[in-house]
Motif scaffolding. Structure first.
Motif, mmCIF file in Angstrom:
data_model
loop_
_atom_site.group_PDB
_atom_site.id
_atom_site.type_symbol
_atom_site.label_atom_id
_atom_site.label_comp_id
_atom_site.label_asym_id
_atom_site.label_seq_id
_atom_site.Cartn_x
_atom_site.Cartn_y
_atom_site.Cartn_z
ATOM 1 N N TYR A 1 34.739 67.742 9.112
ATOM 2 C CA TYR A 1 35.372 66.544 8.438
ATOM 3 C C TYR A 1 36.512 67.279 7.972
ATOM 4 O O TYR A 1 36.884 68.248 7.711
ATOM 5 N N ALA A 2 37.537 66.063 7.961
ATOM 6 C CA ALA A 2 39.023 66.667 7.629
ATOM 7 C C ALA A 2 39.662 65.367 6.521
ATOM 8 O O ALA A 2 39.575 64.299 7.144
ATOM 9 N N ASP A 3 40.286 65.921 5.501
ATOM 10 C CA ASP A 3 40.956 64.842 4.625
ATOM 11 C C ASP A 3 41.849 65.606 3.856
ATOM 12 O O ASP A 3 41.458 66.563 3.074
ATOM 13 N N ASN A 4 42.984 65.302 4.112
ATOM 14 C CA ASN A 4 44.250 65.952 3.506
ATOM 15 C C ASN A 4 44.133 66.182 1.823
ATOM 16 O O ASN A 4 44.463 67.197 1.257
ATOM 17 N N ASP A 5 43.429 65.120 1.345
ATOM 18 C CA ASP A 5 43.326 65.256 -0.142
ATOM 19 C C ASP A 5 42.116 66.159 -0.636
ATOM 20 O O ASP A 5 42.042 66.495 -1.817
ATOM 21 N N ILE A 6 41.327 66.840 0.330
ATOM 22 C CA ILE A 6 40.245 67.661 -0.086
ATOM 23 C C ILE A 6 40.382 69.040 1.074
ATOM 24 O O ILE A 6 40.656 70.242 0.286
ATOM 25 N N GLY A 7 40.266 68.706 2.044
ATOM 26 C CA GLY A 7 40.466 70.069 3.092
ATOM 27 C C GLY A 7 39.885 69.706 4.232
ATOM 28 O O GLY A 7 39.450 68.449 4.614
#
Length: 309
Positions: A209-215
């Motif tokens: 998984y990838a989300d700029n706000d988390i990692g």
């Protein structure tokens, strides 16, 4: 400017024989270096993870691409997925055959279709229409994997198949200097699997998984266990709750072990360039490149640090 970083893994699993260790380490180092050089030349996090995973798919030491394990019919069926943390766009393929690099098809699904996931014949048709060359399936079959299938079928009579042997996957996570993160994961699955079996690797939230706000996170391990706990998204959930990358990795892997007795590993990055590598399997080849330094290891407590060329 954010710190650019690439982390790769070559799959959690059992003990790696001494005669293979050096080849495995070289493959990991090459993948991390290729991914990092893409970032240094201005490429995106997505470019970097695709580039790193392509290197591992092309290396017969790893269970992906030309090193993929065989299903019960002695054939290669591969799964892969990729995700861009900038806008949560994602692409995945499963049960693909006769291509060298499933991760390239997954990226095309992400960027050229309105869908997230294509499988089997549909994925093959799309790949061909997109100009991905097909290769004879037997080109992906190695002698080592023929032997592994024979051994597994022989042992299967006793129903004592050990998870630890079957955990190979490859994956990469990256953060670029613009603060974007991405992951890519690719696998040939598990030895002697049923035809059409799909594990965690192409499933967004489990295989990565990838989300700029988390990692960003890429996982490896027993696919059915990872699917049951949504391991990748679980690790990022713990980061959202304020845990460090190491704490989030330990918490998610610990949950999987306690709930479903599953073992595996995770690699994580965030947009600030922090990274972590954790596993509960016997070994997990890994490499990380950041600030001109290359870190790598295979077994617990076995970390080497060198300058990048």
């Amino acid at each position: 400017m954010n710190a650019a970083v690439v982390v790769v893994h070559g799959g959690g699993g059992g003990n790696i024989s001494n005669d293979r260790k050096e080849r495995v380490r070289q493959g990991i180092v090459k993948a991390a270096t290729v991914g990092y050089n893409i970032l240094k030349e201005g490429g995106s996090a997505v470019d970097a993870v695709e580039g790193a995973v392509t290197v591992l798919e092309d290396d017969p030491e790893f269970n992906a691409g030309c090193g993929s394990v065989l299903n019960e019919n002695g054939e290669v069926e591969m799964d892969a997925s990729i995700m861009n943390g900038k806008d949560l766009s994602a692409g995945a393929v499963s049960a693909v055959r006769c291509v060298a690099n499933p991760i390239k098809i997954a990226r095309l699904v992400m960027e050229k279709t309105p869908h997230c996931f294509l499988t089997d014949q549909g994925a093959a048709k799309f790949a061909a229409a997109s100009g991905i060359p097909t290769i004879p399936g037997e080109q992906l079959v190695t002698e080592r994997n023929k032997k592994r299938l024979e051994n597994e079928k022989h042992e299967k009579g006793a129903q004592k198949s050990d998870y630890q042997k079957n955990l190979g996957t490859v994956g990469a996570v990256a953060a670029d200097c613009r603060g974007n993160v991405a992951y890519a994961t690719s696998t040939g699955g598990i030895v002697n699997k049923m035809v059409g079996r799909v594990g965690d690797t192409p499933c967004i939230g489990s295989g990565g998984y990838a989300d700029n706000d988390i990692g960003a996170v890429s996982t490896t391990g027993h696919g059915e266990s990872i699917l049951r706990v949504n391991l990748a998204r679980l690790a990022l959930f713990h980061m959202e709750q304020g845990k460090t990358l190491e704490e989030a990795a330990d918490a998610s892997l610990g949950y999987m072990k306690s709930k479903v007795k599953g073992v595996g590993g995770v690699i994580l990055v965030n947009k600030a360039g922090d990274w972590a590598v954790k596993w509960t399997s016997t070994s997990m080849p890994w490499g990380a490149a950041k600030d001109g330094k290359l870190y790598s290891g295979i077994d617990l407590g076995d970390t080497s640090i060198t300058d990048l060329p």
